[in-house]
Design a protein around this motif. Structure first.
Motif, PDB file in Angstrom:
ATOM      1  N   LEU A  68       4.580   9.763  -9.751  1.00 55.48           N
ATOM      2  CA  LEU A  68       4.076   9.847 -11.129  1.00 55.48           C
ATOM      3  C   LEU A  68       3.336  11.167 -11.351  1.00 55.48           C
ATOM      4  O   LEU A  68       3.525  11.820 -12.386  1.00 55.48           O
ATOM      5  CB  LEU A  68       3.149   8.662 -11.420  1.00 55.48           C
ATOM      6  CG  LEU A  68       2.529   8.634 -12.837  1.00 55.48           C
ATOM      7  CD1 LEU A  68       3.614   8.541 -13.906  1.00 55.48           C
ATOM      8  CD2 LEU A  68       1.556   7.464 -12.983  1.00 55.48           C
ATOM      9  N   ALA A  69       2.515  11.564 -10.382  1.00 59.59           N
ATOM     10  CA  ALA A  69       1.777  12.824 -10.515  1.00 59.59           C
ATOM     11  C   ALA A  69       2.737  14.004 -10.637  1.00 59.59           C
ATOM     12  O   ALA A  69       2.546  14.905 -11.467  1.00 59.59           O
ATOM     13  CB  ALA A  69       0.843  13.010  -9.323  1.00 59.59           C
ATOM     14  N   LYS A  70       3.796  13.981  -9.804  1.00 65.36           N
ATOM     15  CA  LYS A  70       4.787  15.069  -9.851  1.00 65.36           C
ATOM     16  C   LYS A  70       5.512  15.082 -11.201  1.00 65.36           C
ATOM     17  O   LYS A  70       5.699  16.127 -11.819  1.00 65.36           O
ATOM     18  CB  LYS A  70       5.792  14.892  -8.704  1.00 65.36           C
ATOM     19  CG  LYS A  70       6.762  16.062  -8.549  1.00 65.36           C
ATOM     20  CD  LYS A  70       7.553  15.946  -7.247  1.00 65.36           C
ATOM     21  CE  LYS A  70       8.667  14.919  -7.407  1.00 65.36           C
ATOM     22  NZ  LYS A  70       9.604  14.907  -6.277  1.00 65.36           N
ATOM     23  N   ALA A  71       5.879  13.880 -11.678  1.00 65.84           N
ATOM     24  CA  ALA A  71       6.600  13.784 -12.955  1.00 65.84           C
ATOM     25  C   ALA A  71       5.721  14.255 -14.120  1.00 65.84           C
ATOM     26  O   ALA A  71       6.202  14.909 -15.046  1.00 65.84           O
ATOM     27  CB  ALA A  71       7.050  12.346 -13.184  1.00 65.84           C
TER      28      ALA A  71
ATOM     29  N   LYS B  80       2.386   6.665  -6.853  1.00 63.60           N
ATOM     30  CA  LYS B  80       1.322   7.541  -7.361  1.00 63.60           C
ATOM     31  C   LYS B  80       1.737   9.007  -7.236  1.00 63.60           C
ATOM     32  O   LYS B  80       1.549   9.809  -8.162  1.00 63.60           O
ATOM     33  CB  LYS B  80       0.029   7.287  -6.586  1.00 63.60           C
ATOM     34  CG  LYS B  80      -1.185   7.997  -7.164  1.00 63.60           C
ATOM     35  CD  LYS B  80      -2.470   7.502  -6.504  1.00 63.60           C
ATOM     36  CE  LYS B  80      -3.684   8.088  -7.208  1.00 63.60           C
ATOM     37  NZ  LYS B  80      -4.947   7.525  -6.690  1.00 63.60           N
ATOM     38  N   ALA B  81       2.305   9.355  -6.093  1.00 63.63           N
ATOM     39  CA  ALA B  81       2.746  10.740  -5.870  1.00 63.63           C
ATOM     40  C   ALA B  81       3.884  11.103  -6.814  1.00 63.63           C
ATOM     41  O   ALA B  81       3.917  12.207  -7.384  1.00 63.63           O
ATOM     42  CB  ALA B  81       3.182  10.905  -4.415  1.00 63.63           C
TER      43      ALA B  81
ATOM     44  N   THR C 293       0.844  -1.211   0.000  1.00 65.33           N
ATOM     45  CA  THR C 293       0.000   0.000   0.000  1.00 65.33           C
ATOM     46  C   THR C 293       0.872   1.252   0.000  1.00 65.33           C
ATOM     47  O   THR C 293       0.645   2.195  -0.768  1.00 65.33           O
ATOM     48  CB  THR C 293      -0.924   0.007   1.232  1.00 65.33           C
ATOM     49  OG1 THR C 293      -1.746  -1.163   1.207  1.00 65.33           O
ATOM     50  CG2 THR C 293      -1.802   1.261   1.243  1.00 65.33           C
ATOM     51  N   ALA C 294       1.887   1.257   0.858  1.00 68.00           N
ATOM     52  CA  ALA C 294       2.790   2.419   0.938  1.00 68.00           C
ATOM     53  C   ALA C 294       3.553   2.594  -0.375  1.00 68.00           C
ATOM     54  O   ALA C 294       3.777   3.724  -0.839  1.00 68.00           O
ATOM     55  CB  ALA C 294       3.763   2.237   2.100  1.00 68.00           C
ATOM     56  N   LEU C 295       3.944   1.458  -0.976  1.00 71.40           N
ATOM     57  CA  LEU C 295       4.669   1.498  -2.252  1.00 71.40           C
ATOM     58  C   LEU C 295       3.797   2.138  -3.335  1.00 71.40           C
ATOM     59  O   LEU C 295       4.260   3.014  -4.084  1.00 71.40           O
ATOM     60  CB  LEU C 295       5.052   0.068  -2.651  1.00 71.40           C
ATOM     61  CG  LEU C 295       5.805  -0.127  -3.962  1.00 71.40           C
ATOM     62  CD1 LEU C 295       7.168   0.567  -3.913  1.00 71.40           C
ATOM     63  CD2 LEU C 295       5.982  -1.627  -4.250  1.00 71.40           C
ATOM     64  N   ALA C 296       2.530   1.730  -3.405  1.00 69.38           N
ATOM     65  CA  ALA C 296       1.611   2.292  -4.417  1.00 69.38           C
ATOM     66  C   ALA C 296       1.408   3.788  -4.197  1.00 69.38           C
ATOM     67  O   ALA C 296       1.385   4.581  -5.155  1.00 69.38           O
ATOM     68  CB  ALA C 296       0.276   1.557  -4.375  1.00 69.38           C
TER      69      ALA C 296
ATOM     70  N   GLY D 242      -3.692   4.005 -10.611  1.00 71.71           N
ATOM     71  CA  GLY D 242      -4.738   4.556 -11.481  1.00 71.71           C
ATOM     72  C   GLY D 242      -4.439   4.418 -12.955  1.00 71.71           C
ATOM     73  O   GLY D 242      -5.058   5.092 -13.788  1.00 71.71           O
ATOM     74  N   LEU D 243      -3.485   3.526 -13.295  1.00 69.04           N
ATOM     75  CA  LEU D 243      -3.111   3.350 -14.696  1.00 69.04           C
ATOM     76  C   LEU D 243      -3.929   2.235 -15.348  1.00 69.04           C
ATOM     77  O   LEU D 243      -4.375   1.301 -14.682  1.00 69.04           O
ATOM     78  CB  LEU D 243      -1.616   3.018 -14.800  1.00 69.04           C
ATOM     79  CG  LEU D 243      -0.669   4.095 -14.258  1.00 69.04           C
ATOM     80  CD1 LEU D 243       0.761   3.579 -14.234  1.00 69.04           C
ATOM     81  CD2 LEU D 243      -0.755   5.356 -15.101  1.00 69.04           C
TER      82      LEU D 243
END
Length: 933
Positions: free
Chosen positions: A51-54, A48-49, A41-44, A154-155
């Protein structure tokens, strides 16, 4: 003792700092030791954070440099890094096997579009997990960690798990899987396993199957174009799957990879497929299309690839386009888009030519323009020319320098192909494109070149030949005014094609009119046989040039006439014929406007139109031009109703121009229309038929087509036998994408307003209306509304709701203003908001002796007709007749009105007050939609 120095940490990549994120993953693993679920869960959440930043940084970079390919590469790099980190996390912290068996090996491979190393922000990810043999528990667990984490981020992920043997077996059997493996790219895991796949794929699948693969990919491309709309000039193109889009470039690269075994696009130039200039074009097209696609995904936040009207302006602005005189920013952007699509088509032709040289695929069949098959043969001379040869039923160059030797050959090649029914060899077209600099002022003024061009324009199969001239760039160089409208779109919802494509299609329509046999064009086909023979070429020139001045600050009809006056003498037209071409261009919108927005039973309308057209010969030519023009706007725009209006206007005007003599006078035409109806409709006794015929005024018999008259008769009889005061019949016109409501009710001064309000309250947008009254006081109105649902059953239920609303309003059970306001507040108008239409209101007493004519034009919206009719009634005006039409996003409604005493509105102050009120309503739709106090 030597001091141990740790190796310096590599500088972080500005796209994604894998080392930093890996360190954070290690920290999480240590923190959640013994609790795999918490770690996952922590890894996901971390991924996610990141990827959003990138993605935010990628979007910012795209807005700065507008470099689409770089953005797609950057997003792919980020995705690669995330998948590698997940694989490492799965194999190091969750399912670590210190001494793996030979079956506990795995390779993670990118396939499909992701395998190309380019991806849009919302694109799917396709992964292939390769195993040495069959699936193992370890392999299943590792794949599950990667997939579940990607889904949690979310991919959208497509995936398959196969052994190398399975990959090879399925690639042989399925072309889609073969293409996916062709584009594989190693991501993580056992590299030896991936190398085995690549080697075996080359030897066991690719070798010896190039012709099969090329044929399949080109057939796939044709089918894709058919689904998305064959023309590359559709004004809402699909950037990915449309003609001239990214998928066409992908197809080129797939074929090149398969046939030439290249891994990078740059190798296409090294292998001689493209010369350096052509490869630069390939890169430019790719970069532009990726810029557009990435921006669409960033703006919509979904995998949207259709460049719809509501997106075009925003994407254009993000790409840095600005407005110029005569062209909006969005129009300049879309012109560039269509020029790029054209370049993609040229690159496809070049690759096909190269493949043919190497006999990688069979010679193509003749194009659709061929009327008959010619026997296959070796190269032989083209009749009438030593400069060209016939190569497999296609025209080709006899020697490389035929254009340099005689630049007129740049026009002659197209005429000879047309005359001898030949397709065009891709090599010849490539040579034409490379020789465009030979089209100089001297060639443009060359009498032989111009004679050949006029022959092309006026001979059979002109449309496909002109289109080929346009695609190679010859047409725009030879007629420089045409070059300015190449790939130009008109930012509106009415026209389906770019201006150049519209003009070429209109020429095709004119040829179809001339051939005859199509009932859609019955009047024009009859008239074209009756015009003076020397006016035939005049008509073709007018059709080709009628929109040639679009995109200029001046009115395009006036500016187009000026272009014709400069151009036609060059084509060999006399002064009189040049003036006739100019007149047709200047007046080319008049007949359509009058037919659709004036009362054709009003004598003044006919006299005014007769004063414009001046002679029967000019009216014949204008009728033919108008028909070809409307048909060329887009699918379903020309229909039986418009054909009937044009016919009525023509025959009503003919006696005025001939001093009373008409080939078919009005009384005879009414009798003929009634006789045609009687002959076709034999279901009733003669007495009933006579009574029914007497119920309709003369205008009805002249304006309504036969099939609609028969439907009306059955509808009236059924409604009256059932005792209905109000009845609605529902029909569907698939070509126009509209639902037709035919409404029978007792005539009422506010009936049109009630119908319009009922449609608005149901969210139905009226696109046109045909309004008739019977001699016994019944209203028979046909209202066309835009379709909302795909299924006819759903549309039928919506029509029933509209009928119930009309009944409730007429019975006083429902107040329309509140119902319309409720619907308007919940309605979506995103697409219409993309457009700006300046409100216009014209009040005129010269168009009718009995009525004041109010013409309003503005941005269409749900409920507009209701608002207009309500406002006109509140201004103490009676509406005698209304002519409702919609041209894409522009509504143009014309009302014939009087004051409450039945007189025209003559006082300037009263006219100004009416105009003020209606302009305010058009400009302030939201305010006008509030319920009345």
């Amino acid at each position: 003792m030597d001091k141990v120095v740790s190796p310096p940490r590599p500088a972080p990549d500005d796209r994604f700092d894998s080392a930093r994120v890996a360190a954070e993953i290690a920290t999480l693993a240590e923190k959640h030791t013994g609790n795999d679920a918490a770690f996952r869960t922590a890894l996901a959440m971390l991924m996610k954070a990141e990827l959003a930043k990138a993605r935010t940084e990628a979007e910012a970079q795209l807005l700065r440099d507008r470099h689409g390919r770089r953005c797609a590469e950057r997003l792919c790099y980020v995705q690669d890094a995330i998948i590698r980190l997940l694989f490492n996390a799965a194999t190091e912290y969750l399912y670590n096997t210190p001494t793996p068996s030979s079956s506990e090996r795995m390779t993670v491979v990118a396939t499909g579009g992701y395998g190309r190393g380019l991806m849009a922000p919302e694109s799917d990810i396709d992964l292939l997990f390769i195993l040495p043999y069959k699936q193992t528990a370890w392999g299943e667990q590792v794949a599950e960690v990667i997939l579940y984490c990607l889904w949690d981020i979310g991919l959208k992920v497509g995936h398959a798990t196969r052994s190398v043997d399975e990959c090879i077996r399925q690639a042989r059997a399925d072309m889609t899987i073969r293409t996916a493996i062709l584009e594989t790219r190693f991501l993580a895991g056992d590299e030896a396993l991936y190398a085995e796949l690549v080697e075996r794929f080359d030897k066991e699948v690719v070798e010896g199957t190039a012709a099969e693969f090329v044929a399949a990919k080109l057939a796939e491309r044709e089918e894709r174009h058919r689904r998305s709309g064959q023309s590359r000039y559709l004004v809402e193109p699909n950037v990915k799957d449309g003609k001239g889009g990214l998928r066409d470039l992908h197809t080129l690269f797939w074929i090149a990879k398969y046939v030439y075994r290249v891994r990078e696009a740059s190798e296409l130039s090294e292998r001689g497929v493209f010369d350096p200039a052509e490869f630069r074009t390939f890169r430019r097209c790719e970069d532009f299309l990726w810029s557009v696609r990435c921006n669409i995904h960033f703006v919509t936040k979904r995998a949207e690839d259709r460049l719809s009207f509501d997106l075009q302006r925003e994407i254009g602005v993000r790409l840095g386009y600005t407005s110029h005189p005569g062209m909006q920013d969005v129009e300049r952007f879309m012109k560039h888009y269509f020029l790029i699509a054209k370049e993609v088509g040229n690159l496809t032709a070049i690759l096909c030519a190269k493949l043919e040289d190497q006999q990688a695929k069979a010679a193509p069949a003749l194009t659709r323009m061929m009327a008959r098959l010619r026997p296959a043969a070796k190269r032989r001379r083209v009749p009438e020319s030593d400069d060209f040869v016939i190569d497999n039923n296609r025209i080709n160059l006899a020697v490389p320098d035929v254009f340099k030797h005689d630049p007129v050959n740049l026009i002659r090649i197209f005429r000879l192909a047309q005359k001898n029914n030949l397709a065009f060899h891709p090599d010849a077209m490539r040579s034409v494109t490379r020789s465009l600099s030979l089209i100089t002022p001297q060639l443009r003024d060359n009498p032989e070149a111009n004679r050949l061009f006029v022959e092309i324009l006026t001979s059979d199969n002109a449309e496909p030949v002109l289109r080929r001239m346009n695609e190679t760039g010859v047409l725009g160089r030879f007629i420089r005014a045409f070059g300015r409208i190449v790939s130009m779109m008109q930012f509106n919802m009415y026209h389906s094609y770019t201006v150049d494509e519209h003009l070429i299609r209109c020429v095709g329509n004119l040829q179809e009119i001339e051939r005859g046999g199509n009932d859609e064009f019955a009047l024009s086909s009859e008239l074209i046989r009756k015009i003076r023979p020397d006016h035939r070429a005049v008509l073709y020139a007018a059709v080709l040039l009628h929109d040639i001045a679009k995109g200029q600050p001046e009115d395009h009809s006036t500016a187009g006439a000026k272009v014709a006056r400069r151009l036609c003498p060059r084509f060999g037209f006399s002064t009189a014929d040049t003036e006739l071409v100019a007149w047709l261009i200047e007046k080319h919108l008049v007949m359509s406007t009058v037919a659709q927005s004036r009362d054709l039973s009003d004598r003044k309308t006919i006299e005014n139109f007769a004063a414009v057209v001046e002679t029967v010969e000019q009216m014949k030519m204008l009728t033919i031009l108008t028909t070809a023009d409307i048909r060329g706007v887009g699918p379903g725009v020309w229909n039986g109703w418009k054909a009937q209006l044009i016919r009525t206007l023509y025959y009503e005007t003919e006696p005025v121009l001939t001093g009373g003599f008409s080939e078919v006078n009005r009384a005879e035409r009414i009798r003929a229309a009634q006789a045609e109806f009687r002959a076709a409709f034999t279901e009733w006794p003669e007495a009933d038929l006579n009574a029914y015929v007497a119920r309709h005024y003369p205008a009805y018999w002249l304006k309504v087509d036969l099939q609609r008259k028969i439907r009306h008769a059955r509808f009236l009889r059924a409604s009256e036998q059932a005792g209905h005061k109000l009845a609605i019949n529902v029909g569907f016109d698939e070509a126009r994408a509209v639902t037709e409501l035919t409404i029978l009710a007792v005539d009422h001064p506010w009936l049109l307003s009630v119908i319009a309000g009922a449609c608005a309250s149901a969210g139905a947008n009226i696109v046109d209306a045909q309004i008739y009254t019977t001699t016994d006081g019944r209203a028979l109105d046909t209202i066309s509304i835009s379709r909302e649902y795909d299924r006819d059953e759903d549309e039928g239920r919506r029509a029933t709701r509209i009928g119930e609303t009309i009944e409730e309003v007429l019975e006083g059970k429902l107040r329309l203003p509140e119902a319309v306001a409720r619907r308007a507040s919940s309605g979506s108008k995103a697409k219409l908001r993309a457009f700006v239409v300046e409100p216009e209101v014209e009040i005129n007493n010269n168009w009718s002796d009995r009525y004041t004519v109010i013409e309003v034009s503005g941005l269409d919206r749900p409920g507009l007709l209701y608002q207009l009719t309500t406002a006109i009634s509140k201004l103490n005006l009676n509406i005698a007749s209304a002519h409702v039409a919609t041209f894409g996003e522009r509504a143009r409604d014309v009302f014939y009105v009087t004051d409450l005493l039945g007189a025209q509105i003559t006082a300037p102050t009263r006219q100004a007050a009416i105009k003020r009120a209606l302009v305010h309503l058009l400009a302030n739709g939201d305010a006008a939609e509030k319920p009345a106090a």
